[in-house]
Design a protein around this motif. Sequence first.
Motif, short mmCIF file in Angstrom:
data_model
loop_
_atom_site.label_atom_id
_atom_site.label_comp_id
_atom_site.label_asym_id
_atom_site.label_seq_id
_atom_site.Cartn_x
_atom_site.Cartn_y
_atom_site.Cartn_z
N SER A 117 0.80 -1.23 0.00
CA SER A 117 0.00 0.00 0.00
C SER A 117 0.84 1.28 0.00
N ALA A 118 0.18 2.40 0.08
CA ALA A 118 0.83 3.71 0.06
C ALA A 118 1.64 3.93 -1.23
N GLY A 119 1.43 3.07 -2.20
CA GLY A 119 2.15 3.21 -3.45
C GLY A 119 3.64 2.99 -3.31
N VAL A 120 4.07 2.37 -2.23
CA VAL A 120 5.49 2.22 -1.94
C VAL A 120 5.80 0.78 -1.57
N ALA A 121 7.08 0.48 -1.56
CA ALA A 121 7.55 -0.81 -1.08
C ALA A 121 6.66 -1.95 -1.57
N SER A 122 6.63 -2.07 -2.88
CA SER A 122 5.64 -2.91 -3.54
C SER A 122 5.50 -4.32 -2.97
N SER A 123 6.06 -5.33 -3.64
CA SER A 123 5.71 -6.69 -3.21
C SER A 123 6.93 -7.49 -2.74
N ALA A 124 7.47 -8.31 -3.64
CA ALA A 124 8.53 -9.24 -3.24
C ALA A 124 9.83 -8.50 -2.94
N SER A 125 10.00 -8.15 -1.72
CA SER A 125 11.19 -7.41 -1.31
C SER A 125 11.44 -7.69 0.16
N PRO A 126 12.69 -7.81 0.56
CA PRO A 126 12.96 -8.15 1.96
C PRO A 126 12.87 -6.95 2.88
N THR A 127 12.51 -5.79 2.35
CA THR A 127 12.45 -4.60 3.19
C THR A 127 11.02 -4.31 3.61
N PHE A 128 10.72 -4.62 4.84
CA PHE A 128 9.40 -4.28 5.36
C PHE A 128 9.56 -3.20 6.40
N GLN A 138 6.83 4.54 6.11
CA GLN A 138 6.87 4.82 4.68
C GLN A 138 6.29 6.19 4.38
N ILE A 139 5.17 6.49 5.03
CA ILE A 139 4.55 7.80 4.86
C ILE A 139 5.51 8.89 5.32
N LYS A 140 6.14 8.64 6.46
CA LYS A 140 7.10 9.60 6.98
C LYS A 140 8.21 9.85 5.97
N ALA A 141 8.70 8.79 5.36
CA ALA A 141 9.75 8.93 4.36
C ALA A 141 9.26 9.74 3.16
N LEU A 142 8.04 9.51 2.76
CA LEU A 142 7.48 10.26 1.63
C LEU A 142 7.37 11.74 1.95
N ILE A 143 6.89 12.03 3.14
CA ILE A 143 6.77 13.44 3.54
C ILE A 143 8.14 14.08 3.61
N THR A 144 9.09 13.35 4.19
CA THR A 144 10.46 13.87 4.27
C THR A 144 11.01 14.18 2.89
N GLN A 145 10.72 13.32 1.92
CA GLN A 145 11.15 13.59 0.55
C GLN A 145 10.59 14.91 0.04
N SER A 146 9.32 15.13 0.33
CA SER A 146 8.71 16.38 -0.14
C SER A 146 9.34 17.59 0.54
N LEU A 147 9.73 17.42 1.79
CA LEU A 147 10.41 18.50 2.50
C LEU A 147 11.78 18.75 1.85
N PHE A 153 -2.18 9.51 0.16
CA PHE A 153 -1.42 8.28 0.33
C PHE A 153 -2.31 7.06 0.50
N LYS A 154 -3.62 7.28 0.52
CA LYS A 154 -4.56 6.17 0.66
C LYS A 154 -4.35 5.40 1.97
N VAL A 155 -4.18 6.14 3.05
CA VAL A 155 -4.10 5.52 4.37
C VAL A 155 -5.03 6.28 5.30
N SER A 156 -5.15 5.81 6.52
CA SER A 156 -6.05 6.50 7.45
C SER A 156 -5.36 7.74 8.02
N GLN A 157 -6.16 8.63 8.54
CA GLN A 157 -5.60 9.84 9.13
C GLN A 157 -4.66 9.50 10.28
N GLY A 158 -5.03 8.47 11.05
CA GLY A 158 -4.21 8.06 12.18
C GLY A 158 -2.79 7.69 11.78
#
Lengths: 262, 262
Positions: free
Chosen positions: A17-28, A34-43, A64-69
């Motif tokens: 989700s969040a359009g990031v860190a798609s599927s078969a990858s060892p990085t969870f 992930q959202i934090k990283a995206l915001i940081t990028q925009s900053l 980002f298609k996630v909840s406000q929380g």
Amino acid sequence: MNSATSNSSGNAAPGASAGVASSASPTFSPLYQQIKALITQSLQSGEWKPGELIPSEVELAARFKVSQGTVRKAIDELSAENLVVRRQGKGTFVATHHEERAHYRFLRLMPDAGEPRQAESRVVEVKRLRAPAEVARMLELKGGDSVIMIKRVQSFEGVPAILEEIWLPGALFRGLTAERLIEYKGPMYGLFETEFGTRMIRATERVKAVSTEAAVGELLAVASGTPLLSVERVSFTYGDKPVEVRRGLYRTDSHHYQNELS
Amino acid sequence: MNSATSNSSGNAAPGASAGVASSASPTFSPLYQQIKALITQSLQSGEWKPGELIPSEVELAARFKVSQGTVRKAIDELSAENLVVRRQGKGTFVATHHEERAHYRFLRLMPDAGEPRQAESRVVEVKRLRAPAEVARMLELKGGDSVIMIKRVQSFEGVPAILEEIWLPGALFRGLTAERLIEYKGPMYGLFETEFGTRMIRATERVKAVSTEAAVGELLAVASGTPLLSVERVSFTYGDKPVEVRRGLYRTDSHHYQNELS
DNA sequence: TAGTGGTCTAGACCACTAT
DNA sequence: TAGTGGTCTAGACCACTAA
């Protein structure tokens, strides 16, 4: 409707989700990270500039298609790291060095008694040169790269208290001149931020006690041999990239270096 | 059932509930802050001792009649303040000075190169006396109150590096003797914590550069006039109560005082 | 397997700021 | 009055630990 999760609409597998860190990858990593990283990028990219309002939590959640929380938790951490400032009823703003608040975050020298005073700054020297080995190492530059060295004296009520050499990567601070430095009012990090797009985020310092040398003694108006505080600072921007080396000598006869341990 | 709030079952007016902050009072604070205060009280009173497991979030939520999320937010802050340590899958533990983790939180003197070494401690003197005015002020004692003064030298690999005077309120540290100090292995704050029930939480430091005096020079094996770092620390327990004044002189010829600004 | 903290959602209401 | 961040709830599932 069983509240959330369990596929279908609301949630999804962690790491997706969040359009990031798609599927078969060892990085969870958690969604909010992930959202934090995206915001940081925009900053970092300047999409939202220092002092500006960033989109509301609801907007970001939609984007980002996630909840406000989840957005909230991301911004909570950014706020704790002083990258962003929340103001109830108004919104969330990009942190800036042009603020009363920020002035004392990186100025640890306090008067032994009485209120902190505004420091007067006198630029002694500005020059460009090839980075000395030690500075190059700390700024993660190559040996021959150009750097700018600024030497200045800061005084409180006419009494000199700080002598510092500031080393900056030449590539990042192209148009920086002695004139610009001298005419500029306000904190130097504010200048760096607005004129050169380089925002200082955090720093590390190494403090020692040293003995005044002759040339230094003149500038600080103390006798040779007087003990001084030597403060070596390395400052970092986004991505832990070093952008400044600052070597300061502080008189501590009527001031002290203040620190909180917690 | 409209989810939450609006009286009836779930929520209540802010400032009420949780068995605290009853009714007609001008002090309103968020529920999670009240919970935090209650948990802090239990820590302070010794209901849960350093190193021990505290009740689970679910249990605490039931005890205080709030949701788990509210307890969680309270514990989040306590964890950020290092009063408590979370361990996923195990539970939440009361923080303690008997841990590798905590050792370096209050020891800022680091070697210029190489890994931090264990300091060897030599107690030079322990005595009881009436608090000097300055110490009394910092410990918030009355003029004539009794204090304990400990003088010790700490060395790294045989080389003396730190000379410090530690001042403690006599009333809090009744049975403290030189023997007990000398035989005790591990950090002094660990001793304070387990033997005297006084847990150090945070501290403030004032750092200056000073010149070595004769008597000091002998103990630190440096010449008179050598610059030393003077570090004056005031330590606090729960409720911002000062419980220690520590005056240290640090040799910084091969070590430095390390600090992070963020 | 059961229990703990960690993440995520959805929705409600509150406090504050602007218009 | 509308919009923002701040608080609170309820419930689901995940990751980790230990029996």
